[in-house]
Design a protein around this motif. Structure first.
Motif, PDB file in Angstrom:
ATOM      1  N   GLN A  29      28.989  47.348  45.359  1.00 37.59           N
ATOM      2  CA  GLN A  29      27.849  47.972  46.021  1.00 37.59           C
ATOM      3  C   GLN A  29      28.051  48.552  47.305  1.00 37.59           C
ATOM      4  OE1 GLN A  29      24.778  44.959  45.840  1.00 37.59           O
ATOM      5  NE2 GLN A  29      23.896  45.794  43.867  1.00 37.59           N
ATOM      6  N   ALA A  30      27.166  49.319  47.790  1.00 36.24           N
ATOM      7  CA  ALA A  30      27.417  50.109  49.112  1.00 36.24           C
ATOM      8  C   ALA A  30      27.257  48.847  50.263  1.00 36.24           C
ATOM      9  CB  ALA A  30      26.355  50.950  49.402  1.00 36.24           C
ATOM     10  N   GLY A  31      28.312  49.029  51.192  1.00 35.47           N
ATOM     11  CA  GLY A  31      28.381  47.797  52.105  1.00 35.47           C
ATOM     12  C   GLY A  31      29.346  46.743  51.667  1.00 35.47           C
ATOM     13  N   GLY A  32      29.867  46.689  50.338  1.00 34.98           N
ATOM     14  CA  GLY A  32      30.750  45.895  49.910  1.00 34.98           C
ATOM     15  C   GLY A  32      32.166  46.066  50.344  1.00 34.98           C
ATOM     16  N   SER A  33      33.014  45.295  49.923  1.00 32.38           N
ATOM     17  CA  SER A  33      34.542  45.333  50.314  1.00 32.38           C
ATOM     18  C   SER A  33      35.453  45.185  48.913  1.00 32.38           C
ATOM     19  CB  SER A  33      35.052  44.224  51.239  1.00 32.38           C
ATOM     20  OG  SER A  33      34.076  44.195  52.242  1.00 32.38           O
ATOM     21  N   LEU A  34      36.621  45.830  48.872  1.00 31.55           N
ATOM     22  CA  LEU A  34      37.375  45.730  48.171  1.00 31.55           C
ATOM     23  C   LEU A  34      38.865  45.721  48.532  1.00 31.55           C
ATOM     24  CD1 LEU A  34      36.328  48.327  45.114  1.00 31.55           C
ATOM     25  CD2 LEU A  34      36.601  45.859  45.011  1.00 31.55           C
ATOM     26  N   ARG A  35      39.825  44.994  48.136  1.00 30.59           N
ATOM     27  CA  ARG A  35      41.172  45.175  48.547  1.00 30.59           C
ATOM     28  C   ARG A  35      41.893  45.768  47.391  1.00 30.59           C
ATOM     29  NH1 ARG A  35      45.811  40.858  50.523  1.00 30.59           N
ATOM     30  NH2 ARG A  35      45.860  40.586  48.214  1.00 30.59           N
ATOM     31  N   LEU A  36      42.621  47.142  47.602  1.00 33.49           N
ATOM     32  CA  LEU A  36      43.608  47.532  46.733  1.00 33.49           C
ATOM     33  C   LEU A  36      44.900  47.183  46.820  1.00 33.49           C
ATOM     34  CD1 LEU A  36      42.438  51.323  46.423  1.00 33.49           C
ATOM     35  CD2 LEU A  36      41.636  49.329  45.395  1.00 33.49           C
ATOM     36  N   ASN A  37      45.664  46.975  46.016  1.00 30.43           N
ATOM     37  CA  ASN A  37      47.132  46.626  45.968  1.00 30.43           C
ATOM     38  C   ASN A  37      47.972  47.726  45.329  1.00 30.43           C
ATOM     39  OD1 ASN A  37      46.268  43.841  46.773  1.00 30.43           O
ATOM     40  ND2 ASN A  37      45.818  43.614  44.579  1.00 30.43           N
ATOM     41  N   CYS A  38      49.317  47.671  45.617  1.00 30.27           N
ATOM     42  CA  CYS A  38      50.105  48.613  45.436  1.00 30.27           C
ATOM     43  C   CYS A  38      51.472  47.806  45.249  1.00 30.27           C
ATOM     44  CB  CYS A  38      50.310  50.021  46.176  1.00 30.27           C
ATOM     45  SG  CYS A  38      51.615  51.026  45.543  1.00 30.27           S
ATOM     46  N   ALA A  39      51.695  47.659  44.007  1.00 33.64           N
ATOM     47  CA  ALA A  39      53.064  46.783  43.844  1.00 33.64           C
ATOM     48  C   ALA A  39      54.213  47.743  43.373  1.00 33.64           C
ATOM     49  CB  ALA A  39      52.854  45.858  42.679  1.00 33.64           C
ATOM     50  N   ALA A  40      55.165  47.547  43.983  1.00 35.23           N
ATOM     51  CA  ALA A  40      56.529  48.574  43.717  1.00 35.23           C
ATOM     52  C   ALA A  40      57.505  47.805  43.106  1.00 35.23           C
ATOM     53  CB  ALA A  40      56.810  49.224  44.867  1.00 35.23           C
ATOM     54  N   SER A  41      58.111  48.544  41.991  1.00 35.35           N
ATOM     55  CA  SER A  41      59.421  47.892  41.477  1.00 35.35           C
ATOM     56  C   SER A  41      60.288  48.974  41.251  1.00 35.35           C
ATOM     57  CB  SER A  41      58.902  47.449  39.998  1.00 35.35           C
ATOM     58  OG  SER A  41      58.459  48.334  39.098  1.00 35.35           O
ATOM     59  N   GLY A  42      61.601  48.415  40.737  1.00 40.97           N
ATOM     60  CA  GLY A  42      62.634  49.301  40.502  1.00 40.97           C
ATOM     61  C   GLY A  42      63.735  49.346  41.679  1.00 40.97           C
ATOM     62  N   VAL A 100      51.888  47.189  49.020  1.00 45.39           N
ATOM     63  CA  VAL A 100      51.231  47.748  50.191  1.00 45.39           C
ATOM     64  C   VAL A 100      49.631  47.435  49.862  1.00 45.39           C
ATOM     65  CG1 VAL A 100      50.593  49.823  51.277  1.00 45.39           C
ATOM     66  CG2 VAL A 100      52.960  49.611  50.377  1.00 45.39           C
ATOM     67  N   TYR A 101      48.917  47.180  50.877  1.00 51.89           N
ATOM     68  CA  TYR A 101      47.483  47.059  50.422  1.00 51.89           C
ATOM     69  C   TYR A 101      46.562  48.020  51.173  1.00 51.89           C
ATOM     70  CZ  TYR A 101      49.639  42.535  49.684  1.00 51.89           C
ATOM     71  OH  TYR A 101      50.561  41.635  49.258  1.00 51.89           O
ATOM     72  N   LEU A 102      45.201  48.119  50.872  1.00 56.22           N
ATOM     73  CA  LEU A 102      44.259  48.678  51.498  1.00 56.22           C
ATOM     74  C   LEU A 102      42.991  47.956  51.475  1.00 56.22           C
ATOM     75  CD1 LEU A 102      43.663  51.434  52.919  1.00 56.22           C
ATOM     76  CD2 LEU A 102      42.719  52.214  50.700  1.00 56.22           C
ATOM     77  N   GLN A 103      42.809  47.558  52.290  1.00 58.57           N
ATOM     78  CA  GLN A 103      41.591  46.600  52.680  1.00 58.57           C
ATOM     79  C   GLN A 103      40.284  47.736  53.022  1.00 58.57           C
ATOM     80  OE1 GLN A 103      40.751  43.343  52.327  1.00 58.57           O
ATOM     81  NE2 GLN A 103      38.694  43.960  52.465  1.00 58.57           N
ATOM     82  N   MET A 104      39.362  47.658  52.114  1.00 55.98           N
ATOM     83  CA  MET A 104      38.233  48.784  52.153  1.00 55.98           C
ATOM     84  C   MET A 104      37.092  47.863  52.606  1.00 55.98           C
ATOM     85  SD  MET A 104      39.251  51.319  49.400  1.00 55.98           S
ATOM     86  CE  MET A 104      38.592  50.247  48.090  1.00 55.98           C
ATOM     87  N   ASN A 105      36.379  48.201  53.606  1.00 54.25           N
ATOM     88  CA  ASN A 105      35.112  47.359  53.928  1.00 54.25           C
ATOM     89  C   ASN A 105      33.940  48.394  54.404  1.00 54.25           C
ATOM     90  OD1 ASN A 105      36.511  44.716  54.238  1.00 54.25           O
ATOM     91  ND2 ASN A 105      37.020  44.994  56.310  1.00 54.25           N
ATOM     92  N   SER A 106      32.648  47.966  54.267  1.00 56.01           N
ATOM     93  CA  SER A 106      31.641  48.754  54.592  1.00 56.01           C
ATOM     94  C   SER A 106      31.461  49.981  53.706  1.00 56.01           C
ATOM     95  CB  SER A 106      31.632  49.306  55.992  1.00 56.01           C
ATOM     96  OG  SER A 106      31.534  48.076  56.949  1.00 56.01           O
ATOM     97  N   LEU A 107      31.910  49.690  52.461  1.00 56.38           N
ATOM     98  CA  LEU A 107      32.098  50.905  51.339  1.00 56.38           C
ATOM     99  C   LEU A 107      30.771  51.643  51.283  1.00 56.38           C
ATOM    100  CD1 LEU A 107      34.489  49.206  48.887  1.00 56.38           C
ATOM    101  CD2 LEU A 107      34.807  51.209  50.067  1.00 56.38           C
ATOM    102  N   LYS A 108      30.963  52.948  50.943  1.00 58.36           N
ATOM    103  CA  LYS A 108      29.914  53.778  50.886  1.00 58.36           C
ATOM    104  C   LYS A 108      30.115  54.661  49.667  1.00 58.36           C
ATOM    105  CE  LYS A 108      30.109  55.042  56.065  1.00 58.36           C
ATOM    106  NZ  LYS A 108      30.440  56.087  56.570  1.00 58.36           N
ATOM    107  N   PRO A 109      29.005  55.155  48.930  1.00 51.98           N
ATOM    108  CA  PRO A 109      28.861  55.937  47.767  1.00 51.98           C
ATOM    109  C   PRO A 109      30.067  57.024  47.775  1.00 51.98           C
ATOM    110  CG  PRO A 109      26.952  55.287  47.939  1.00 51.98           C
ATOM    111  CD  PRO A 109      27.493  55.083  49.351  1.00 51.98           C
ATOM    112  N   GLU A 110      30.240  57.559  48.820  1.00 48.40           N
ATOM    113  CA  GLU A 110      31.259  58.696  49.120  1.00 48.40           C
ATOM    114  C   GLU A 110      32.640  58.230  48.987  1.00 48.40           C
ATOM    115  OE1 GLU A 110      28.275  57.912  50.958  1.00 48.40           O
ATOM    116  OE2 GLU A 110      28.937  58.591  53.153  1.00 48.40           O
ATOM    117  N   ASP A 111      33.019  57.094  49.087  1.00 48.41           N
ATOM    118  CA  ASP A 111      34.215  56.399  48.983  1.00 48.41           C
ATOM    119  C   ASP A 111      34.562  56.461  47.368  1.00 48.41           C
ATOM    120  OD1 ASP A 111      33.472  54.068  51.574  1.00 48.41           O
ATOM    121  OD2 ASP A 111      34.668  56.055  51.824  1.00 48.41           O
ATOM    122  N   THR A 112      33.841  56.607  46.389  1.00 46.11           N
ATOM    123  CA  THR A 112      33.893  56.554  45.157  1.00 46.11           C
ATOM    124  C   THR A 112      34.914  57.638  44.826  1.00 46.11           C
ATOM    125  OG1 THR A 112      31.727  55.949  44.310  1.00 46.11           O
ATOM    126  CG2 THR A 112      32.903  57.223  42.639  1.00 46.11           C
ATOM    127  N   ALA A 113      36.095  57.121  44.081  1.00 48.95           N
ATOM    128  CA  ALA A 113      37.260  58.021  43.934  1.00 48.95           C
ATOM    129  C   ALA A 113      38.296  56.996  43.159  1.00 48.95           C
ATOM    130  CB  ALA A 113      37.971  58.658  45.070  1.00 48.95           C
TER     131      ALA A 113
END
Length: 124
Positions: free
Chosen positions: A13-26, A79-92
């Motif tokens: 929901q708008a205002g919420g948070s997510l943390r994205l992870n990017c795991a590398a291998s090779g 690598v991480y991306l911490q996303m706070n205060s999310l907005k509908p326009e962050d949808t992607a």
């Protein structure tokens, strides 16, 4: 060759948070600048954030500055991306990218390695 796999996306929901992870291998990404990009439906891919190999330098798009934080753990090859205060326009779909060059060039989008992306949907 480096393989990048994103995870952590989802519906929030708008205002919420997510943390994205990017795991590398090779191979280790400890000497690579890394970045996050996103692409919304019907729009071009855009730069979100970048981080130098040491983590000492970061760049952000104006639209996410103050809300998103990029970080990395070279010991975990992640690598991480911490996303706070999310907005509908962050949808992607969010993509992780790795670059052998300097961090200041990551935002150009001409990176050496790309993941397949993870969907982030922010409801209003």
């Amino acid at each position: 060759q480096v393989q990048l796999v994103e995870s952590g996306g989802g519906l929030v929901q708008a205002g919420g948070s997510l943390r994205l992870n990017c795991a590398a291998s090779g191979r280790t990404i400890s000497t690579y600048a890394m970045g996050w990009f996103r692409q919304a439906p019907g729009k071009e891919r855009e730069f979100v954030a970048a981080i130098s190999w040491s983590g000492g330098t970061t760049y952000y798009a104006d639209s996410v500055k103050g809300r998103f934080t990029i970080s990395r753990d070279n010991a975990k090859n992640t690598v991480y991306l911490q996303m706070n205060s999310l907005k509908p326009e962050d949808t992607a779909v969010y993509y992780c990218a790795g670059d052998k060059g300097p961090v200041r060039t990551v935002s150009r989008g001409e990176n050496d390695y790309w993941g397949r992306g993870t969907q982030v949907t922010v409801s209003s």
